[in-house]
Design a protein around this motif. Structure first.
Motif, PDB file in Angstrom:
ATOM      1  N   TYR A  35       0.852  -1.188   0.000  1.00 61.84           N
ATOM      2  CA  TYR A  35       0.000   0.000   0.000  1.00 61.84           C
ATOM      3  C   TYR A  35       0.888   1.237   0.000  1.00 61.84           C
ATOM      4  O   TYR A  35       1.742   1.374   0.867  1.00 61.84           O
ATOM      5  CB  TYR A  35      -0.911   0.008   1.234  1.00 61.84           C
ATOM      6  N   ARG A  36       0.664   2.085  -0.975  1.00 61.57           N
ATOM      7  CA  ARG A  36       1.444   3.324  -1.076  1.00 61.57           C
ATOM      8  C   ARG A  36       0.726   4.397  -0.268  1.00 61.57           C
ATOM      9  O   ARG A  36      -0.158   5.090  -0.765  1.00 61.57           O
ATOM     10  CB  ARG A  36       1.581   3.747  -2.534  1.00 61.57           C
ATOM     11  N   LYS A  37       1.078   4.469   0.993  1.00 63.10           N
ATOM     12  CA  LYS A  37       0.450   5.418   1.892  1.00 63.10           C
ATOM     13  C   LYS A  37       1.426   5.729   3.019  1.00 63.10           C
ATOM     14  O   LYS A  37       2.010   4.816   3.603  1.00 63.10           O
ATOM     15  CB  LYS A  37      -0.846   4.835   2.456  1.00 63.10           C
ATOM     16  N   ASP A  38       1.583   6.989   3.315  1.00 63.95           N
ATOM     17  CA  ASP A  38       2.511   7.433   4.349  1.00 63.95           C
ATOM     18  C   ASP A  38       1.851   7.312   5.721  1.00 63.95           C
ATOM     19  O   ASP A  38       1.108   8.189   6.134  1.00 63.95           O
ATOM     20  CB  ASP A  38       2.933   8.876   4.069  1.00 63.95           C
ATOM     21  N   LEU A  39       2.089   6.187   6.381  1.00 62.12           N
ATOM     22  CA  LEU A  39       1.595   5.952   7.735  1.00 62.12           C
ATOM     23  C   LEU A  39       2.784   5.636   8.631  1.00 62.12           C
ATOM     24  O   LEU A  39       3.822   5.176   8.158  1.00 62.12           O
ATOM     25  CB  LEU A  39       0.649   4.748   7.777  1.00 62.12           C
ATOM     26  N   LYS A  43       0.646   2.491  12.754  1.00 61.10           N
ATOM     27  CA  LYS A  43      -0.626   2.684  12.049  1.00 61.10           C
ATOM     28  C   LYS A  43      -0.726   1.702  10.877  1.00 61.10           C
ATOM     29  O   LYS A  43      -1.801   1.183  10.589  1.00 61.10           O
ATOM     30  CB  LYS A  43      -0.768   4.121  11.560  1.00 61.10           C
ATOM     31  N   ALA A  44       0.389   1.442  10.212  1.00 55.87           N
ATOM     32  CA  ALA A  44       0.397   0.456   9.121  1.00 55.87           C
ATOM     33  C   ALA A  44       0.055  -0.928   9.676  1.00 55.87           C
ATOM     34  O   ALA A  44      -0.750  -1.658   9.091  1.00 55.87           O
ATOM     35  CB  ALA A  44       1.760   0.438   8.434  1.00 55.87           C
ATOM     36  N   THR A  47      -3.600  -0.995  10.477  1.00 52.25           N
ATOM     37  CA  THR A  47      -4.385  -1.027   9.245  1.00 52.25           C
ATOM     38  C   THR A  47      -4.417  -2.428   8.665  1.00 52.25           C
ATOM     39  O   THR A  47      -5.474  -2.921   8.261  1.00 52.25           O
ATOM     40  CB  THR A  47      -3.829  -0.013   8.220  1.00 52.25           C
ATOM     41  N   LYS A  74       3.224  -1.545  -6.859  1.00 58.40           N
ATOM     42  CA  LYS A  74       2.642  -0.307  -6.318  1.00 58.40           C
ATOM     43  C   LYS A  74       3.546   0.906  -6.395  1.00 58.40           C
ATOM     44  O   LYS A  74       3.084   2.023  -6.253  1.00 58.40           O
ATOM     45  CB  LYS A  74       2.242  -0.503  -4.849  1.00 58.40           C
ATOM     46  N   TRP A  81       9.717   0.900   2.332  1.00 56.90           N
ATOM     47  CA  TRP A  81       8.418   0.264   2.587  1.00 56.90           C
ATOM     48  C   TRP A  81       8.520  -0.538   3.872  1.00 56.90           C
ATOM     49  O   TRP A  81       9.407  -1.392   4.013  1.00 56.90           O
ATOM     50  CB  TRP A  81       8.066  -0.659   1.432  1.00 56.90           C
ATOM     51  N   THR A 143       7.345   5.571   2.401  1.00 58.34           N
ATOM     52  CA  THR A 143       6.427   5.590   1.263  1.00 58.34           C
ATOM     53  C   THR A 143       5.206   4.710   1.458  1.00 58.34           C
ATOM     54  O   THR A 143       4.102   5.065   1.062  1.00 58.34           O
ATOM     55  CB  THR A 143       7.178   5.144  -0.011  1.00 58.34           C
ATOM     56  N   GLY A 144       5.382   3.527   2.047  1.00 60.18           N
ATOM     57  CA  GLY A 144       4.266   2.604   2.166  1.00 60.18           C
ATOM     58  C   GLY A 144       4.596   1.439   3.067  1.00 60.18           C
ATOM     59  O   GLY A 144       5.587   1.445   3.793  1.00 60.18           O
TER      60      GLY A 144
END
Length: 153
Positions: A35-39, A43-44, A47, A74, A81, A143-144
């Motif tokens: 998942y490309r999301k800045d957490l 939190k990752a 999730t 991704k 990552w 990044t993810g």
């Protein structure tokens, strides 16, 4: 206060064991999704848990390749990552939080040269980047992340 800490520790251990079940050394039961999301690392992890999986733990070369492929689908491996190991609580000793298992000298690892670094005590979370190599990094601002899901195949 001690009771709260004990309860939280037991809950984390229980959640970790439920996420991967009884791990038999075979990686064929897990699918990896990046998942490309800045957490933040935690939190990752949360999730992934909320989606029915866990942050990816890697126990073999084959798993490392599959996580690498998930990331390549991704985004770029020039970025960092999160994968599921941390040394928070015991500096220099990494644990796969999804497996509740320590990375021992006999464990499969794929650390980049000079990693994990002992130069910064704030680099407590494990990331995968260039060439599928691992390094320790801060627990915020990458990044993810990669989740592992039990496959029904």
């Amino acid at each position: 206060m001690i009771f709260k800490i004990l309860c939280v520790s037991l809950c984390v251990a229980l959640l970790a064991s439920q996420a991967h079940g009884t791990f038999d050394g075979s990686d064929r039961f897990y699918e990896y999704v990046a998942y490309r999301k800045d957490l933040s690392f935690f939190k990752a992890w949360q999730t992934c848990r909320l989606q029915g999986g866990n942050i990816a733990s890697i126990s073999s070369y084959e798993e490392n390749i599959r996580v690498l492929r998930a990331i390549s689908q991704k985004g770029s491996l020039l970025a960092k990552w999160y994968i599921g190991a941390t040394d928070i609580g015991y500096e220099g000793r990494f644990f796969w939080i999804g497996l509740n298992k320590e990375l021992l000298p006999t464990s499969y690892t794929n650390f980049a040269t000079g990693q994990p670094s002992a130069s910064s005590s704030s680099d407590d979370c494990l990331v995968m980047s260039i060439g599928g190599k691992w390094s320790d990094a801060g627990c915020d601002g990458v990044t993810g992340y990669v989740c592992a899901y039990r496959s029904i195949h």
